[in-house]
Design a protein around this motif. Structure first.
Motif, PDB file in Angstrom:
ATOM      1  N   ILE A   8       0.827  -1.210   0.000  1.00 42.04           N
ATOM      2  CA  ILE A   8       0.000   0.000   0.000  1.00 42.04           C
ATOM      3  C   ILE A   8       0.862   1.260   0.000  1.00 42.04           C
ATOM      4  N   LEU A   9       1.905   1.281   0.810  1.00 39.26           N
ATOM      5  CA  LEU A   9       2.688   2.497   0.979  1.00 39.26           C
ATOM      6  C   LEU A   9       3.712   2.722  -0.120  1.00 39.26           C
ATOM      7  N   THR A  10       4.225   1.652  -0.724  1.00 36.17           N
ATOM      8  CA  THR A  10       5.340   1.819  -1.660  1.00 36.17           C
ATOM      9  C   THR A  10       5.117   1.165  -3.024  1.00 36.17           C
ATOM     10  N   GLY A  11       3.999   0.445  -3.205  1.00 33.50           N
ATOM     11  CA  GLY A  11       3.845  -0.366  -4.416  1.00 33.50           C
ATOM     12  C   GLY A  11       3.731   0.418  -5.706  1.00 33.50           C
ATOM     13  N   GLY A  12       2.853   1.409  -5.766  1.00 36.06           N
ATOM     14  CA  GLY A  12       2.682   2.177  -6.993  1.00 36.06           C
ATOM     15  C   GLY A  12       1.932   1.449  -8.083  1.00 36.06           C
ATOM     16  N   GLU A  13       1.794   2.135  -9.226  1.00 34.72           N
ATOM     17  CA  GLU A  13       1.176   1.603 -10.447  1.00 34.72           C
ATOM     18  C   GLU A  13      -0.317   1.346 -10.339  1.00 34.72           C
ATOM     19  N   ASP A  14      -0.959   1.749  -9.259  1.00 37.59           N
ATOM     20  CA  ASP A  14      -2.420   1.666  -9.208  1.00 37.59           C
ATOM     21  C   ASP A  14      -3.053   2.885  -9.869  1.00 37.59           C
ATOM     22  N   HIS A  15      -2.286   3.967  -9.958  1.00 36.70           N
ATOM     23  CA  HIS A  15      -2.774   5.234 -10.515  1.00 36.70           C
ATOM     24  C   HIS A  15      -4.017   5.728  -9.780  1.00 36.70           C
ATOM     25  N   VAL A  16      -3.953   5.632  -8.455  1.00 34.37           N
ATOM     26  CA  VAL A  16      -4.933   6.342  -7.636  1.00 34.37           C
ATOM     27  C   VAL A  16      -4.474   7.800  -7.564  1.00 34.37           C
ATOM     28  N   PHE A  17      -5.331   8.669  -7.046  1.00 33.17           N
ATOM     29  CA  PHE A  17      -5.008  10.089  -6.994  1.00 33.17           C
ATOM     30  C   PHE A  17      -4.914  10.548  -5.547  1.00 33.17           C
ATOM     31  N   ALA A  18      -3.979  11.434  -5.280  1.00 37.96           N
ATOM     32  CA  ALA A  18      -3.876  12.084  -3.978  1.00 37.96           C
ATOM     33  C   ALA A  18      -4.126  13.568  -4.178  1.00 37.96           C
ATOM     34  N   GLY A  19      -4.972  14.142  -3.328  1.00 40.60           N
ATOM     35  CA  GLY A  19      -5.297  15.550  -3.428  1.00 40.60           C
ATOM     36  C   GLY A  19      -5.217  16.227  -2.074  1.00 40.60           C
ATOM     37  N   VAL A  20      -4.996  17.529  -2.096  1.00 38.11           N
ATOM     38  CA  VAL A  20      -4.951  18.330  -0.877  1.00 38.11           C
ATOM     39  C   VAL A  20      -6.022  19.404  -0.957  1.00 38.11           C
ATOM     40  N   TRP A  21      -6.800  19.513   0.126  1.00 38.58           N
ATOM     41  CA  TRP A  21      -7.836  20.541   0.231  1.00 38.58           C
ATOM     42  C   TRP A  21      -7.442  21.553   1.301  1.00 38.58           C
ATOM     43  N   PRO A  22      -7.904  22.800   1.178  1.00 34.11           N
ATOM     44  CA  PRO A  22      -7.561  23.816   2.184  1.00 34.11           C
ATOM     45  C   PRO A  22      -8.123  23.463   3.559  1.00 34.11           C
ATOM     46  N   PRO A  23      -7.560  24.046   4.604  1.00 39.06           N
ATOM     47  CA  PRO A  23      -8.076  23.802   5.955  1.00 39.06           C
ATOM     48  C   PRO A  23      -9.567  24.098   6.050  1.00 39.06           C
ATOM     49  N   GLY A  24     -10.291  23.220   6.737  1.00 40.28           N
ATOM     50  CA  GLY A  24     -11.720  23.412   6.908  1.00 40.28           C
ATOM     51  C   GLY A  24     -12.567  22.869   5.792  1.00 40.28           C
ATOM     52  N   SER A  25     -11.951  22.433   4.695  1.00 42.35           N
ATOM     53  CA  SER A  25     -12.702  21.875   3.568  1.00 42.35           C
ATOM     54  C   SER A  25     -13.016  20.409   3.819  1.00 42.35           C
ATOM     55  N   VAL A  26     -13.987  19.904   3.085  1.00 41.93           N
ATOM     56  CA  VAL A  26     -14.343  18.490   3.157  1.00 41.93           C
ATOM     57  C   VAL A  26     -14.215  17.905   1.752  1.00 41.93           C
ATOM     58  N   PRO A  27     -13.298  16.977   1.522  1.00 42.38           N
ATOM     59  CA  PRO A  27     -13.194  16.348   0.207  1.00 42.38           C
ATOM     60  C   PRO A  27     -14.513  15.698  -0.187  1.00 42.38           C
ATOM     61  N   PRO A  28     -14.817  15.643  -1.480  1.00 43.07           N
ATOM     62  CA  PRO A  28     -16.102  15.092  -1.915  1.00 43.07           C
ATOM     63  C   PRO A  28     -16.204  13.594  -1.685  1.00 43.07           C
ATOM     64  N   PRO A  29     -17.417  13.032  -1.770  1.00 46.36           N
ATOM     65  CA  PRO A  29     -17.594  11.587  -1.618  1.00 46.36           C
ATOM     66  C   PRO A  29     -16.692  10.810  -2.571  1.00 46.36           C
ATOM     67  N   GLY A  30     -16.171   9.696  -2.076  1.00 40.08           N
ATOM     68  CA  GLY A  30     -15.257   8.883  -2.875  1.00 40.08           C
ATOM     69  C   GLY A  30     -13.798   9.134  -2.546  1.00 40.08           C
ATOM     70  N   TRP A  31     -13.521  10.268  -1.928  1.00 38.58           N
ATOM     71  CA  TRP A  31     -12.161  10.596  -1.488  1.00 38.58           C
ATOM     72  C   TRP A  31     -12.026  10.257  -0.001  1.00 38.58           C
ATOM     73  N   THR A  32     -10.943   9.581   0.356  1.00 39.56           N
ATOM     74  CA  THR A  32     -10.709   9.158   1.729  1.00 39.56           C
ATOM     75  C   THR A  32      -9.597   9.993   2.343  1.00 39.56           C
ATOM     76  N   VAL A  33      -9.884  10.661   3.443  1.00 37.84           N
ATOM     77  CA  VAL A  33      -8.869  11.453   4.135  1.00 37.84           C
ATOM     78  C   VAL A  33      -7.860  10.502   4.776  1.00 37.84           C
TER      79      VAL A  33
END
Length: 333
Positions: free
Chosen positions: A270-295
């Motif tokens: 999970i931490l080092t494998g790669g090649e899944d092409h999942v996405f990582a995103g950053v939201w500003p403080p106080g924001s809530v990422p949309p459904p489907g995104w896991t904090v």
């Protein structure tokens, strides 16, 4: 491979005509295959452009993957880079080096895979080139149209931000472990899902589209191709921030069960494998990422990436010239 006619039997131009027959171009392609170059419309006055290569026995093996899966993977890894910039693909050009004894049916199935993944990601195959090569070599260049006013880069994260991912990391690495170990997929629960993820990853493009369309889109994005920690390290460096990952949120019981059967480490996948092409995103403080995104963590002042507050020991992912072959699940010996 098929025993039908080879690319040498058919010839370059007849092969090009064969794989392009009946294809419908997307609206951004004003001129597709058949001339000296393609013509694409830059709707917002600029392109996001990405190029990636796949080389036989380095990035895929023909005894592990079929031609359609290889085609899908070639588009997926490029389309994921476009989405990781907050953009949507509008067209691709494909360079293909192919041995002359390759069956035409193989190239046709490969082209079907290209078009199949392009239909998921957006855009169409606008052109490219085919040459004779001692090994199968694939190069894809993707052109993307920003979904917002500006592309989203790795440099937008700030202290206090919220880190979330779309997709499940580690499955491609697990699939590689199954294939490299010669294990029977029927003998291990979850092995078929992991192997499918390795052969042809399915990035969650729709979750990026949804995030970019929201009232509070991400301020930084990246595609996880070299490994979660490695790619978060690039984001950390670009933004000048520290990132702490909460490993408990990333646990995957299916991967843990498979890892137990294979005497492997699901956490490392999970931490080092790669090649899944999942996405990582950053939201500003106080924001809530949309459904489907896991904090999965937060952004802090400082530098570098930690897991549960501790520096991770050992390789954090793949680096093309490091010689750490086992870090990249897609590497084939």
């Amino acid at each position: 491979m098929s025993t039908g006619p080879t690319v040498r039997d058919l010839g370059e131009f007849a092969l090009i005509a064969r794989i392009n027959a009946g294809r419908e171009q997307g609206p951004a392609v004003q001129l597709g295959p058949g001339d000296d170059a393609a013509v694409l419309a830059a709707v917002r006055g600029r392109y996001v452009v990405s190029t990636d290569m796949l080389i036989e026995d380095r990035h895929f093996r023909l005894d592990w993957s079929g031609p359609a899966d290889i085609g899908r993977k070639a588009i997926a890894q490029n389309a994921a880079d476009i989405y990781a910039m907050g953009a949507e693909p509008v067209g691709y050009v494909v360079g293909l080096g192919v041995p002359e004894r390759t069956p035409v049916d193989f190239v046709t199935a490969f082209a079907d895979g290209l078009w199949s993944e392009a239909a998921r990601a957006g855009g169409s195959i606008a052109g490219g080139d085919i040459v004779r090569s001692p090994h199968l070599v694939i190069s894809v260049t993707a052109f993307g149209d920003p979904l917002g006013e500006q592309p989203v880069t790795r440099s937008g994260a700030r202290a206090g931000g919220i880190l979330a991912i779309a997709g499940r990391p580690g499955r491609s690495a697990a699939g590689y472990a199954v294939l490299a170990g010669g294990h029977s997929m029927e003998s291990y629960p979850g092995a078929d899902t992991a192997v499918a993820a390795h052969r042809a990853p399915r990035p969650p493009y729709d979750l990026v589209r949804t995030a970019m369309a929201g009232d509070h889109p991400p301020v930084a994005l990246t595609d996880i191709s070299d490994g979660l920690l490695a790619d978060l390290g690039h984001l950390s460096e670009s933004s000048g921030v520290a990132i702490d990952v909460r490993s408990a949120v990333l646990r995957d019981t299916a991967l843990e069960e498979l890892a137990g059967s294979l005497e492997a480490d699901a956490r490392q996948w999970i931490l080092t494998g790669g090649e899944d092409h999942v996405f990582a995103g950053v939201w500003p403080p106080g924001s809530v990422p949309p459904p489907g995104w896991t904090v999965i963590g937060g952004i802090e002042a400082g530098r570098g990436v930690t897991v549960d507050g501790v520096r991770y020991s050992g390789p954090q992912g793949w680096e093309a010239f490091s010689g750490t072959d086992s870090a990249k699940p897609d590497h084939s010996r």
